[in-house]
Design a protein around this motif. Structure first.
Motif, PDB file in Angstrom:
ATOM      1  N   ILE A 137     104.439 -93.196  10.361  1.00  0.00           N
ATOM      2  CA  ILE A 137     104.989 -94.438   9.843  1.00  0.00           C
ATOM      3  C   ILE A 137     106.212 -94.819  10.680  1.00  0.00           C
ATOM      4  O   ILE A 137     106.710 -94.024  11.467  1.00  0.00           O
ATOM      5  N   ASP A 138     106.704 -96.029  10.457  1.00  0.00           N
ATOM      6  CA  ASP A 138     107.867 -96.459  11.225  1.00  0.00           C
ATOM      7  C   ASP A 138     109.089 -95.594  10.898  1.00  0.00           C
ATOM      8  O   ASP A 138     109.174 -94.974   9.848  1.00  0.00           O
ATOM      9  N   THR A 139     110.037 -95.593  11.803  1.00  0.00           N
ATOM     10  CA  THR A 139     111.179 -94.682  11.676  1.00  0.00           C
ATOM     11  C   THR A 139     111.983 -94.892  10.400  1.00  0.00           C
ATOM     12  O   THR A 139     112.448 -93.935   9.799  1.00  0.00           O
ATOM     13  N   GLU A 140     112.105 -96.134   9.996  1.00  0.00           N
ATOM     14  CA  GLU A 140     112.909 -96.415   8.825  1.00  0.00           C
ATOM     15  C   GLU A 140     112.315 -95.744   7.597  1.00  0.00           C
ATOM     16  O   GLU A 140     112.998 -95.026   6.856  1.00  0.00           O
ATOM     17  N   THR A 141     111.019 -95.966   7.391  1.00  0.00           N
ATOM     18  CA  THR A 141     110.345 -95.347   6.256  1.00  0.00           C
ATOM     19  C   THR A 141     110.367 -93.839   6.399  1.00  0.00           C
ATOM     20  O   THR A 141     110.527 -93.107   5.422  1.00  0.00           O
ATOM     21  N   GLU A 142     110.185 -93.395   7.613  1.00  0.00           N
ATOM     22  CA  GLU A 142     110.174 -91.962   7.885  1.00  0.00           C
ATOM     23  C   GLU A 142     111.478 -91.329   7.396  1.00  0.00           C
ATOM     24  O   GLU A 142     111.474 -90.287   6.741  1.00  0.00           O
ATOM     25  N   GLN A 143     112.600 -91.995   7.672  1.00  0.00           N
ATOM     26  CA  GLN A 143     113.890 -91.462   7.226  1.00  0.00           C
ATOM     27  C   GLN A 143     113.989 -91.451   5.711  1.00  0.00           C
ATOM     28  O   GLN A 143     114.450 -90.480   5.112  1.00  0.00           O
ATOM     29  N   LEU A 144     113.514 -92.538   5.101  1.00  0.00           N
ATOM     30  CA  LEU A 144     113.493 -92.617   3.645  1.00  0.00           C
ATOM     31  C   LEU A 144     112.725 -91.433   3.067  1.00  0.00           C
ATOM     32  O   LEU A 144     113.170 -90.765   2.140  1.00  0.00           O
ATOM     33  N   ILE A 145     111.558 -91.191   3.647  1.00  0.00           N
ATOM     34  CA  ILE A 145     110.700 -90.143   3.132  1.00  0.00           C
ATOM     35  C   ILE A 145     111.322 -88.768   3.341  1.00  0.00           C
ATOM     36  O   ILE A 145     111.305 -87.916   2.447  1.00  0.00           O
ATOM     37  N   GLN A 146     111.911 -88.582   4.495  1.00  0.00           N
ATOM     38  CA  GLN A 146     112.561 -87.296   4.748  1.00  0.00           C
ATOM     39  C   GLN A 146     113.646 -86.990   3.732  1.00  0.00           C
ATOM     40  O   GLN A 146     113.691 -85.907   3.161  1.00  0.00           O
ATOM     41  N   SER A 147     114.473 -87.993   3.461  1.00  0.00           N
ATOM     42  CA  SER A 147     115.560 -87.713   2.506  1.00  0.00           C
ATOM     43  C   SER A 147     115.000 -87.568   1.105  1.00  0.00           C
ATOM     44  O   SER A 147     115.511 -86.804   0.287  1.00  0.00           O
ATOM     45  N   ALA A 148     113.898 -88.307   0.826  1.00  0.00           N
ATOM     46  CA  ALA A 148     113.258 -88.176  -0.481  1.00  0.00           C
ATOM     47  C   ALA A 148     112.749 -86.755  -0.670  1.00  0.00           C
ATOM     48  O   ALA A 148     112.934 -86.144  -1.731  1.00  0.00           O
ATOM     49  N   ILE A 149     112.131 -86.219   0.352  1.00  0.00           N
ATOM     50  CA  ILE A 149     111.598 -84.864   0.252  1.00  0.00           C
ATOM     51  C   ILE A 149     112.719 -83.868   0.012  1.00  0.00           C
ATOM     52  O   ILE A 149     112.605 -82.997  -0.852  1.00  0.00           O
ATOM     53  N   GLU A 150     113.815 -84.033   0.730  1.00  0.00           N
ATOM     54  CA  GLU A 150     114.937 -83.119   0.528  1.00  0.00           C
ATOM     55  C   GLU A 150     115.384 -83.125  -0.921  1.00  0.00           C
ATOM     56  O   GLU A 150     115.622 -82.070  -1.522  1.00  0.00           O
ATOM     57  N   ALA A 182     109.187 -74.500  -4.313  1.00  0.00           N
ATOM     58  CA  ALA A 182     108.350 -75.494  -3.653  1.00  0.00           C
ATOM     59  C   ALA A 182     107.459 -74.867  -2.599  1.00  0.00           C
ATOM     60  O   ALA A 182     107.876 -73.983  -1.861  1.00  0.00           O
ATOM     61  N   ILE A 183     106.227 -75.330  -2.599  1.00  0.00           N
ATOM     62  CA  ILE A 183     105.314 -74.939  -1.535  1.00  0.00           C
ATOM     63  C   ILE A 183     104.952 -76.212  -0.798  1.00  0.00           C
ATOM     64  O   ILE A 183     104.475 -77.170  -1.407  1.00  0.00           O
ATOM     65  N   VAL A 184     105.213 -76.229   0.474  1.00  0.00           N
ATOM     66  CA  VAL A 184     104.969 -77.448   1.225  1.00  0.00           C
ATOM     67  C   VAL A 184     104.000 -77.180   2.365  1.00  0.00           C
ATOM     68  O   VAL A 184     104.210 -76.274   3.164  1.00  0.00           O
ATOM     69  N   ILE A 185     102.929 -77.951   2.370  1.00  0.00           N
ATOM     70  CA  ILE A 185     102.072 -77.921   3.548  1.00  0.00           C
ATOM     71  C   ILE A 185     102.742 -78.887   4.502  1.00  0.00           C
ATOM     72  O   ILE A 185     102.691 -80.097   4.321  1.00  0.00           O
ATOM     73  N   ALA A 186     103.434 -78.326   5.467  1.00  0.00           N
ATOM     74  CA  ALA A 186     104.407 -79.125   6.184  1.00  0.00           C
ATOM     75  C   ALA A 186     103.859 -79.765   7.438  1.00  0.00           C
ATOM     76  O   ALA A 186     103.103 -79.165   8.200  1.00  0.00           O
ATOM     77  N   HIS A 187     104.223 -81.020   7.607  1.00  0.00           N
ATOM     78  CA  HIS A 187     103.909 -81.722   8.850  1.00  0.00           C
ATOM     79  C   HIS A 187     105.180 -82.256   9.482  1.00  0.00           C
ATOM     80  O   HIS A 187     105.132 -82.869  10.523  1.00  0.00           O
ATOM     81  N   ARG A 188     106.296 -82.032   8.775  1.00  0.00           N
ATOM     82  CA  ARG A 188     107.554 -82.552   9.298  1.00  0.00           C
ATOM     83  C   ARG A 188     108.426 -81.396   9.776  1.00  0.00           C
ATOM     84  O   ARG A 188     108.603 -80.400   9.072  1.00  0.00           O
ATOM     85  N   LEU A 189     108.976 -81.611  10.934  1.00  0.00           N
ATOM     86  CA  LEU A 189     109.839 -80.598  11.495  1.00  0.00           C
ATOM     87  C   LEU A 189     111.034 -80.345  10.570  1.00  0.00           C
ATOM     88  O   LEU A 189     111.408 -79.205  10.303  1.00  0.00           O
ATOM     89  N   SER A 190     111.592 -81.444  10.031  1.00  0.00           N
ATOM     90  CA  SER A 190     112.768 -81.296   9.172  1.00  0.00           C
ATOM     91  C   SER A 190     112.449 -80.415   7.970  1.00  0.00           C
ATOM     92  O   SER A 190     113.254 -79.576   7.574  1.00  0.00           O
ATOM     93  N   THR A 191     111.279 -80.610   7.397  1.00  0.00           N
ATOM     94  CA  THR A 191     110.901 -79.809   6.233  1.00  0.00           C
ATOM     95  C   THR A 191     110.805 -78.345   6.602  1.00  0.00           C
ATOM     96  O   THR A 191     111.271 -77.463   5.878  1.00  0.00           O
ATOM     97  N   ILE A 192     110.209 -78.080   7.741  1.00  0.00           N
ATOM     98  CA  ILE A 192     110.027 -76.700   8.158  1.00  0.00           C
ATOM     99  C   ILE A 192     111.375 -76.044   8.415  1.00  0.00           C
ATOM    100  O   ILE A 192     111.639 -74.925   8.000  1.00  0.00           O
TER     101      ILE A 192
END
Lengths: 582, 596
Positions: free
Chosen positions: B518-531, B539-549
């Motif tokens: 997705i676009d960077t803006e949404t991506e940032q929203l989602i990243q902070s949402a996940i945090e 939490a068990i995360v099937i991770a695709h995001r570097l930040s999550t890992i």
């Protein structure tokens, strides 16, 4: 009625049969109305203490008249209703011929289900108009005129009294029929809501279960189901009126005849035989009168359906030969050139291809690589004119494709589409689809090239095995290889492979590519792929991104450029390593 | 071809006593009403045949004897019987239809309730369209059986019986003479039904061919056009279309023969009445009114006989549908709840996998000897290549599937000893492919659960950063969501599903991250949402995001169903093993993008 006028040409086509049918209606009605007269006379004879032979005479006359009437009734259906089936055939044929010529765009904007519903429901509704509606309206009018004339000649006042309820009956049937249709449509809507709800629930069952919302889903289902029950009962409320309406109105006419007629008989104005004839005439009239109200509804529905059909029949073909088509072009060599080509699917949508310039010499292979949605498929669809360019020009052998006869163009260009589609036919039938006739040798030869022959040999009936619903189901890879073979069989000058190996494993793919090398000599080919392994040997590789060509060159050139292509290359190497890791 | 025909027509028997018995259990709750309906039917059936009898009385007793007053009374009686018949008919029809619809409602809800209990395994294996058909179309095809079939049979039979009663009470010899056409009528009607059924089957077969041809070729139209086969296909279509026409024309033959045939039979009956009855009138053994009545009776036989002959079709379709319905109802692919489930109280969120083995088909193990544990509040990232078994882990933990060997423990309790609904209350799942239901934004966040207040919904949405776009919607939280959330963007759908998980405030969160495209803006929203989502829960995360890992306490590397590496980001990178490769493949770009 405006739309139903479209049917005029069909009526004219079958006018002889239709005229015969009308004649038969006239004759059979003449016979039918004669029956009550016979009944009247015979009852009068009985009252005069007729002999048994006179009665037998009447009995035989009744049966004889009825047989003649019956024969012509039979003939009516065999002409008018048969014509309606013939017109249905013609109409559906014309519909199909038209559909086949519509551009691909039409099929992408209209769901198969939608088109199917026109081809079945709408044509059916129109058929109902041509057959039953036409038959019953002619029948009713003729019958009404003759019967009423006779009844009036028997007794004017009684006729008026007896017939008074009939127009109300006809109108009642019309109104109730219309209401039923409306309510029924609502029920259908509700039913499709139920279906959608079920569909949604079953598709999202994982979410429902994980949030433990089953009980709530059941509650919602029951509510919707309750609503459906309520709508159904709304219909039932109206539908239940039909029988009582028929009972009352037909019954009242007969009671009127018996009461008013009875008084007249006592007064000596009429005899019992005439009264019997009246009762019988009423029973002859009742059905056509009911049918009349019903026919009115059929006509309205047919009109609405015909309107929808006409809308399709008026869709423009868009892509077809025109006056500027150069008919002298009989074959193609295969040089392709795109000059400043831009393309968009709809005026309101953004460009899918922007200013693309490409030159593909005869006998060379071009590979296109790029992300999903980068415009790869749109680009190759322009070559066989599945779509036309929005701006710019596309040339084959130096001629604008728009001026090449469509037949010549498409028989020389073979496209193996991304989603391979096979018909439910035998393997032979499918693979020789592009040929005039089934050519078994050719099919077997191209199967070998497409690495499909070994699969076929494992099928129960080899090349005669049926594919699809009624036969065996192909795996994705088998489908792709079969469509490749089908394309090769046509001996095309230009071969286009749109991600045609995505479901084929890399090893098999390599073999096919090796086989194709020989085949592709002197042919122009375009290969779309996500895999570097597929495209690396192409004469030229272009990388498409957001509708623009961003990189081009040979494999080694592109790897050296360190762009998208190089990255893709590196990643695929990694993936391969991972897969091989145990 | 002949074989295909049979395939299309597996309709089965018209009557199967076992199925019928089971179907009848559905009307048991309404037994009293059904019996009343049948009794009323028997009564109302007499009113029709009563009128020809009254006609006879009118003629023989009053018209012939010039009695105006008597004639009027009969006319009024006729009128009264007519009105009574119509009124009873109306309510009876309404009432039987109501019973039928109620029964269908019961069946429909029963099936649906049953489906909700079925295990995921069933849904994974059965095409959804098929389950939908069971709950909708198949139930509908029982409609005729329940709404008219069962009760109306009595009505038809009794109309015939009443006619016979009246006729014989009037004159036995004349009745016998008139009825002599009846066997032919009955035989003819049933023969006609049979023939029509056969031709109809033919028509249906050809119609099915026509439809499947069109369906197939509309779908494959691009192939037809690419290969320039329009002309050939038109020929093929025409031949199928012609077969369909011929089959229809053949069925016209039977109709064309039957309807005039019925008219002829009734004429023959009238002729017989004139000839034989007329003679009797002359000999004064019957009145002229009897002739009137008998002529009317002859026209009354036809409808009930035709109706009865149609019952065969109703039975046949009902049997076929009910068989399919019962098969679904008898399916017991359930994940069994324990008899005495252990009640979960104040779950901490300690998860342990002990020697877990799992196969979807009892043979090919997708998970092999899985051992790991997660401490309360920890975040664990699961990484692995496609097909490593990541999603299967989720299926197991929520008991969508039960494991073959080993055990999964939650706070030390084997999850198979817990009521699965209880278990799932503590776990929320956010799937990669977000599933939104048609409804509103609100109903999608609280999953239609009234216990979750609007404040809580808004709070959750705010926490995950979904509130901003929701507030911009015309109807805010009441904004309509179309089927599958068609009007929302991928990012918006994800944020809603995060809010959904948060609103349920689970102890354990399972997150199947969507690949970031997705676009960077949404991506940032989602990243902070996940945090924010992960704070304070296991939490068990099937991770695709570097930040999550990178933020995870532990990374588990699955490869081909086995745990191959465990550790944190730096440790695993240093190993230069599978994780290292996965990192290069999936996560490195994100680092590059971030650093840009």
């Amino acid at each position: 009625m405006k739309n139903l006028l479209t049917l005029k040409k069909y009526f004219i086509k079958y006018k002889t049969k239709l005229l015969w049918g009308m004649l038969f209606i006239l004759i059979s009605n003449a016979m039918t109305v004669y029956l009550p007269i016979l009944l009247k006379d015979s009852i009068n004879e009985i009252q005069k203490n007729a002999t048994s032979s006179i009665l037998l005479n009447y009995a035989l006359l009744i049966v004889g008249t009825s047989i003649v009437a019956g024969v012509f009734r039979y003939l009516i259906r065999q002409t008018i209703i048969v014509v309606s089936r013939e017109i249905e055939y013609d109409l559906r044929g014309d519909f199909w011929e038209h559909i086949q010529k519509l551009p691909l765009k039409y099929f992408q904007n209209n769901s198969t289900g939608n088109i199917m519903s026109h081809a079945t429901n709408d044509i059916n509704a129109v058929r109902g108009f041509i057959g039953p509606a036409v038959m019953y309206s002619i029948d009713t009018v003729i019958r009404l005129v003759i019967v009423v004339a006779i009844m009036i000649s028997l007794n004017f006042t009684l006729t008026i009294y007896a017939l008074l309820p009939l127009p109300i009956l006809s109108y009642g049937v019309y109104r109730v029929g219309k209401l039923i249709h409306e309510k029924y449509t609502k029920i259908q809507e509700n039913f499709s809501q139920l279906t959608t709800r079920a569909q949604e629930n079953f598709s999202g069952i994982r979410v429902i279960k994980s949030y433990v919302r089953e009980a709530n889903e059941i509650k919602r289902w029951n509510e919707l189901s309750q609503e459906f029950l309520r709508k159904n009962m709304n219909l039932v409320r109206i539908q239940s009126l039909i029988m009582p309406i028929l009972t009352i109105i037909t019954g009242i006419s007969i009671i009127v005849v018996i009461w008013v007629g009875g008084i007249k008989v006592i007064d000596g104005e009429m005899n019992l035989g005439e009264m019997a004839a009246f009762v019988m005439y009423l029973s002859i009239l009742i059905w056509p009168v009911i049918a009349f109200g019903w026919v009115m509804n059929i006509i309205q529905q047919a009109e609405a359906s015909m309107k929808r059909l006409n809308k399709i029949l008026n869709e423009p073909y868009e892509i077809q030969d025109s006056s500027s088509t150069d008919l002298s072009v009989k074959e193609l060599k295969g040089e392709i050139e795109l000059r400043n080509v831009s393309f968009k699917y709809l005026e309101s949508l953004p460009d899918v291809l922007i200013d693309v310039n490409l030159n593909i010499p005869i006998g060379s292979t071009l590979a296109i690589i790029g992300h999903t949605g980068s415009g790869k498929t749109s680009l190759i669809n322009l070559i066989p004119r599945l779509y036309d360019v929005t701006s710019g020009e596309l040339f084959i052998d130096g001629k604008n494709v728009k001026n090449i006869p469509l037949d010549v163009l498409r028989t020389n260009v073979a496209v193996v589409q991304q989603e391979s589609f096979l018909f439910s036919d035998s393997v032979y039938g499918n693979l020789s689809y592009g040929l005039r006739e089934t050519d078994k040798l050719r099919v077997e030869e191209v199967s070998r090239i497409a690495n499909f022959d070994r699969d076929v040999q494992s099928f129960p009936n080899g090349y005669d095995t049926m594919v699809g619903e009624r036969g065996i189901t192909f795996s994705g890879g088998q489908k792709q290889r079969a469509s490749l073979a089908r394309a090769l069989a046509t001996n095309p000058k230009i071969l286009i492979l749109d991600d045609s190996f995505s479901a084929v494993d890399t090893h098999t793919e390599e073999e096919i590519l090796k086989n194709l090398k020989e085949f592709m000599k002197n042919r122009t080919s375009i290969i779309i792929s996500h895999r570097i392994s597929t495209v690396k040997d192409a004469d030229k590789i272009v990388v498409l991104e957001n509708g623009r060509i961003t990189e081009q060159g040979t494999h080694s050139e592109l790897v050296g450029q360190n762009g998208i292509y190089a990255e893709l290359h590196y990643k695929q190497l990694l993936e391969k390593e991972l897969e091989e890791l145990n | 071809m002949a074989d295909n025909k049979q395939d299309d027509e597996i309709l089965g028997k018209a009557y199967d006593s076992k199925l019928m018995k089971r179907l009848l259990t559905y009307i048991k709750p309404y037994k009293k009403y059904v019996i009343i309906a049948i009794l009323l039917n028997i009564f109302v059936a007499s009113l029709g045949p009563l009128r020809p009898y009254l006609t006879k009385v009118a003629i023989d007793d009053y018209i012939v004897h010039a009695n105006y007053h008597g004639l009027m009374i009969i006319a009024l009686l006729l009128f009264a019987s007519l009105i009574l018949q119509a009124v009873v008919q109306y309510f009876l029809t309404y009432y039987t239809q109501y019973l039928g619809q109620r029964t269908l409602y019961d069946i429909r809800t029963q099936i649906f309730e049953h489906t909700q209990k079925l295990a995921l395994k069933y849904f994974d294996r059965t095409p959804i369209g098929r389950i939908v058909t069971r709950t909708t179309n198949d139930v509908e095809s029982l409609s005729e059986l329940f709404s008219s079939g069962i009760v109306m049979v009595f009505s038809d039979v009794f109309i015939i019986i009443w006619i016979l009663v009246f006729m014989f009470s009037m004159d036995i010899p004349l009745s016998l003479v008139t009825l002599s056409v009846l066997p032919v009528l009955i035989y003819g009607t049933f023969l006609f039904r049979k023939k029509v059924r056969e031709t109809y089957r033919d028509v249906r077969f050809h119609l099915a061919r026509l439809n499947s041809y069109m369906q197939e070729h509309v779908t494959g139209m691009s192939v037809v056009q690419i290969f320039r086969k329009e002309k050939d296909e038109l020929n093929k279509f025409s031949s199928i279309n012609a077969d369909h026409r011929e089959a229809n024309i053949k069925s016209i033959f039977y109709y064309a023969l039957f309807f005039p045939g019925v008219e002829l039979l009734s004429s023959i009956a009238i002729a017989l009445i004139i000839w034989y009855g007329g003679g009797e009138v002359v000999q004064k053994s019957v009145g002229i009114g009897d002739l009137f009545a008998f002529i009317q009776f002859t026209e009354m036989f036809f409808r009930p006989i035709r109706d009865l002959s149609e019952k065969y079709n109703i039975m046949q379709t009902s049997m076929a549908s009910s068989e399919r319905i019962f098969k679904l109802l008898d399916n017991d692919t359930f994940i069994k709840n324990p008899e005495n489930p252990i009640k979960l109280n104040g779950v901490k969120g300690d998860i342990q996998f002990k020697d877990v083995w799992f196969a979807y088909d009892d043979e090919n193990y997708v998970l092999k000897n899985i051992n790991f544990n997660i401490n309360p509040g920890e975040t664990v990232a699961i990484v692995g290549h496609t097909g490593a078994g990541k999603s299967t882990l989720i299926n197991i933990l929520t008991r969508f599937y039960d494991i073959n060997k080993g055990s999964v423990l939650l706070d030390g309790i084997d999850i198979r000893k817990v009521d699965k609904r209880d278990l799932r209350k503590y776990i929320s799942i956010v799937l990669q492919d977000v599933f939104l239901f048609s409804g509103t934004v609100e109903s999608n966040i609280n999953m239609d659960n009234d216990e979750i207040s609007l404040e809580k919904i808004i709070h959750s949405a705010k926490t995950v950063g979904a509130d901003k776009f929701i507030s911009n919607l015309p109807n805010k939280y009441s904004e309509e969501v179309k089927e599958r959330g068609a009007t929302l963007s991928v990012g918006q759908k994800q944020l809603i599903s995060f809010a959904r998980a948060l609103a349920y405030d689970p102890k354990i969160l399972i997150l199947d991250e969507a690949t970031s495209s997705i676009d960077t803006e949404t991506e940032q929203l989602i990243q902070s949402a996940i945090e924010k989502l992960l704070v304070g829960r296991t939490a068990i995360v099937i991770a695709h995001r570097l930040s999550t890992i990178q933020n995870a306490d532990k990374i588990i590397v699955l490869h081909k169903g086995e745990i191959r590496e465990i550790g944190n980001h730096q440790e695993l990178l240093a190993k230069r093993g599978i994780y290292y490769k996965l990192y290069q493949l999936q996560y490195k770009d994100q680092e590059l993008r971030k650093s840009n």
